[in-house]
Design a protein around this motif. Structure first.
Motif, PDB file in Angstrom:
ATOM      1  N   SER A  22      23.647   1.333  21.851  1.00  0.00           N
ATOM      2  CA  SER A  22      22.975   0.531  20.986  1.00  0.00           C
ATOM      3  C   SER A  22      21.924   1.345  21.292  1.00  0.00           C
ATOM      4  N   THR A  23      20.836   0.197  20.014  1.00  0.00           N
ATOM      5  CA  THR A  23      19.518   0.401  19.733  1.00  0.00           C
ATOM      6  C   THR A  23      18.737  -0.367  19.068  1.00  0.00           C
ATOM      7  N   ARG A  24      17.297  -0.332  20.173  1.00  0.00           N
ATOM      8  CA  ARG A  24      16.596  -1.389  18.987  1.00  0.00           C
ATOM      9  C   ARG A  24      16.779  -1.332  17.920  1.00  0.00           C
ATOM     10  N   TYR A  25      15.853  -2.630  17.404  1.00  0.00           N
ATOM     11  CA  TYR A  25      16.304  -3.548  16.122  1.00  0.00           C
ATOM     12  C   TYR A  25      15.957  -2.431  15.313  1.00  0.00           C
ATOM     13  N   THR A  26      15.776  -1.998  13.282  1.00  0.00           N
ATOM     14  CA  THR A  26      15.387  -1.477  12.793  1.00  0.00           C
ATOM     15  C   THR A  26      15.594  -2.764  11.125  1.00  0.00           C
ATOM     16  N   THR A  27      14.262  -2.406  10.396  1.00  0.00           N
ATOM     17  CA  THR A  27      14.800  -3.138   8.852  1.00  0.00           C
ATOM     18  C   THR A  27      15.775  -3.496   8.914  1.00  0.00           C
ATOM     19  N   THR A  28      16.374  -2.127   8.482  1.00  0.00           N
ATOM     20  CA  THR A  28      17.715  -1.320   8.235  1.00  0.00           C
ATOM     21  C   THR A  28      18.837  -2.029   8.590  1.00  0.00           C
ATOM     22  N   ILE A  29      18.881  -1.755   9.615  1.00  0.00           N
ATOM     23  CA  ILE A  29      19.807  -2.839  10.500  1.00  0.00           C
ATOM     24  C   ILE A  29      19.410  -3.942  10.520  1.00  0.00           C
ATOM     25  N   VAL A  30      18.418  -5.115  10.105  1.00  0.00           N
ATOM     26  CA  VAL A  30      18.533  -6.062   9.893  1.00  0.00           C
ATOM     27  C   VAL A  30      18.740  -6.092   8.221  1.00  0.00           C
ATOM     28  N   LYS A  31      18.502  -5.854   7.516  1.00  0.00           N
ATOM     29  CA  LYS A  31      18.586  -5.782   5.777  1.00  0.00           C
ATOM     30  C   LYS A  31      20.589  -5.814   5.812  1.00  0.00           C
ATOM     31  N   ASN A  32      21.108  -5.289   6.412  1.00  0.00           N
ATOM     32  CA  ASN A  32      22.043  -4.334   6.039  1.00  0.00           C
ATOM     33  C   ASN A  32      23.107  -5.144   7.349  1.00  0.00           C
ATOM     34  N   LYS A  33      22.586  -5.566   8.332  1.00  0.00           N
ATOM     35  CA  LYS A  33      24.225  -6.166   9.261  1.00  0.00           C
ATOM     36  C   LYS A  33      23.846  -7.759   9.041  1.00  0.00           C
ATOM     37  N   PHE A  34      22.283  -8.185   8.628  1.00  0.00           N
ATOM     38  CA  PHE A  34      21.950  -9.429   9.354  1.00  0.00           C
ATOM     39  C   PHE A  34      22.173 -10.649   7.507  1.00  0.00           C
ATOM     40  N   TRP A  35      21.001  -9.924   6.647  1.00  0.00           N
ATOM     41  CA  TRP A  35      20.950 -10.613   5.830  1.00  0.00           C
ATOM     42  C   TRP A  35      22.158 -10.496   4.867  1.00  0.00           C
ATOM     43  N   ARG A  36      21.922  -9.079   4.437  1.00  0.00           N
ATOM     44  CA  ARG A  36      23.547  -8.444   3.453  1.00  0.00           C
ATOM     45  C   ARG A  36      24.467  -9.730   3.833  1.00  0.00           C
ATOM     46  N   LEU A  78      10.003 -10.647   1.161  1.00  0.00           N
ATOM     47  CA  LEU A  78      11.377 -10.403   1.642  1.00  0.00           C
ATOM     48  C   LEU A  78      10.815  -9.533   2.692  1.00  0.00           C
ATOM     49  N   HIS A  79      10.624  -7.901   2.811  1.00  0.00           N
ATOM     50  CA  HIS A  79      11.323  -7.217   3.441  1.00  0.00           C
ATOM     51  C   HIS A  79      10.138  -7.148   4.940  1.00  0.00           C
ATOM     52  N   LYS A  80       8.499  -7.797   4.557  1.00  0.00           N
ATOM     53  CA  LYS A  80       7.952  -7.827   5.545  1.00  0.00           C
ATOM     54  C   LYS A  80       8.603  -9.328   6.499  1.00  0.00           C
ATOM     55  N   TYR A  81       9.845  -9.918   5.983  1.00  0.00           N
ATOM     56  CA  TYR A  81      10.955 -11.113   6.602  1.00  0.00           C
ATOM     57  C   TYR A  81      11.455 -10.164   7.766  1.00  0.00           C
ATOM     58  N   PHE A  82      11.594  -9.061   6.600  1.00  0.00           N
ATOM     59  CA  PHE A  82      12.820  -8.821   7.671  1.00  0.00           C
ATOM     60  C   PHE A  82      12.062  -7.694   8.655  1.00  0.00           C
ATOM     61  N   LEU A  83      10.500  -7.075   8.653  1.00  0.00           N
ATOM     62  CA  LEU A  83      10.163  -6.874   9.580  1.00  0.00           C
ATOM     63  C   LEU A  83       9.775  -8.206  10.951  1.00  0.00           C
ATOM     64  N   ILE A  84       9.723  -9.001  10.047  1.00  0.00           N
ATOM     65  CA  ILE A  84       9.110 -10.285  10.929  1.00  0.00           C
ATOM     66  C   ILE A  84      10.535 -10.761  12.409  1.00  0.00           C
ATOM     67  N   ILE A  85      11.521 -10.686  12.343  1.00  0.00           N
ATOM     68  CA  ILE A  85      12.999 -10.724  12.448  1.00  0.00           C
ATOM     69  C   ILE A  85      12.539  -9.402  13.498  1.00  0.00           C
ATOM     70  N   VAL A  86      12.789  -7.739  13.060  1.00  0.00           N
ATOM     71  CA  VAL A  86      12.625  -7.173  13.592  1.00  0.00           C
ATOM     72  C   VAL A  86      11.653  -7.013  15.099  1.00  0.00           C
ATOM     73  N   ASP A  87      11.002  -7.656  15.123  1.00  0.00           N
ATOM     74  CA  ASP A  87       9.524  -7.587  15.711  1.00  0.00           C
ATOM     75  C   ASP A  87      10.055  -8.350  16.567  1.00  0.00           C
ATOM     76  N   ALA A  88      10.939  -9.670  16.696  1.00  0.00           N
ATOM     77  CA  ALA A  88      11.247 -11.362  17.392  1.00  0.00           C
ATOM     78  C   ALA A  88      12.654 -10.273  18.503  1.00  0.00           C
ATOM     79  N   LEU A  89      13.305  -9.554  17.089  1.00  0.00           N
ATOM     80  CA  LEU A  89      14.549  -9.524  18.370  1.00  0.00           C
ATOM     81  C   LEU A  89      14.492  -8.291  19.146  1.00  0.00           C
ATOM     82  N   ASN A  90      13.169  -7.489  18.626  1.00  0.00           N
ATOM     83  CA  ASN A  90      13.000  -6.651  19.524  1.00  0.00           C
ATOM     84  C   ASN A  90      12.194  -6.456  21.365  1.00  0.00           C
ATOM     85  N   GLU A  91      11.955  -8.046  20.999  1.00  0.00           N
ATOM     86  CA  GLU A  91      10.554  -8.870  22.108  1.00  0.00           C
ATOM     87  C   GLU A  91      11.161  -9.970  22.980  1.00  0.00           C
ATOM     88  N   LEU A  92      12.602 -10.298  22.361  1.00  0.00           N
ATOM     89  CA  LEU A  92      13.404 -10.496  23.245  1.00  0.00           C
ATOM     90  C   LEU A  92      13.883  -9.297  23.798  1.00  0.00           C
TER      91      LEU A  92
END
Length: 109
Positions: A45-59, A16-30
């Motif tokens: 605004s800021t680049r995406y981080t795993t904390t942002i993905v976990k708390n603002k997307f996933w959660r 799951l935490h690796k998935y957060f990192l994959i999402i971060v990379d995809a968002l930042n690459e875009l």
């Protein structure tokens, strides 16, 4: 009697935490940035981080779907349903994010 819920394993937690990192990379690459209301009501605004993905997307999806706050309290079925929602979001934008498999996690063990 109390019902024991089947939560995810430590390997699934790692995935799951690796998935957060994959999402971060995809968002930042875009070139997408996370925007939020900052000081004095200004948008920052800021680049995406795993904390942002976990708390603002996933959660947020998790709470909306299952009314469960903590990621440690969801089970495998619920986890898969959230992954489906996120995968659909990215697929509609032409981006493929794949939940990591055991082979991908071996490199980190």
């Amino acid at each position: 009697l109390t019902e024991k819920r089947s939560t995810r394993s430590s390997l699934q937690n790692k995935a799951l935490h690796k998935y957060f990192l994959i999402i971060v990379d995809a968002l930042n690459e875009l070139g997408m940035e996370f925007q939020y209301l900052g000081l004095k009501g200004q948008t920052l605004s800021t680049r995406y981080t795993t904390t942002i993905v976990k708390n603002k997307f996933w959660r947020q999806i998790q709470i909306a779907m299952f009314d469960i706050e903590s990621t440690k309290d969801i089970n495998t079925k619920q986890m898969n349903e959230i992954i489906d929602v996120i995968d659909k979001f990215f697929a509609e934008r032409g981006v493929y994010v794949q939940f990591p498999d055991k082979e991908q996690l071996k490199d980190e063990m």
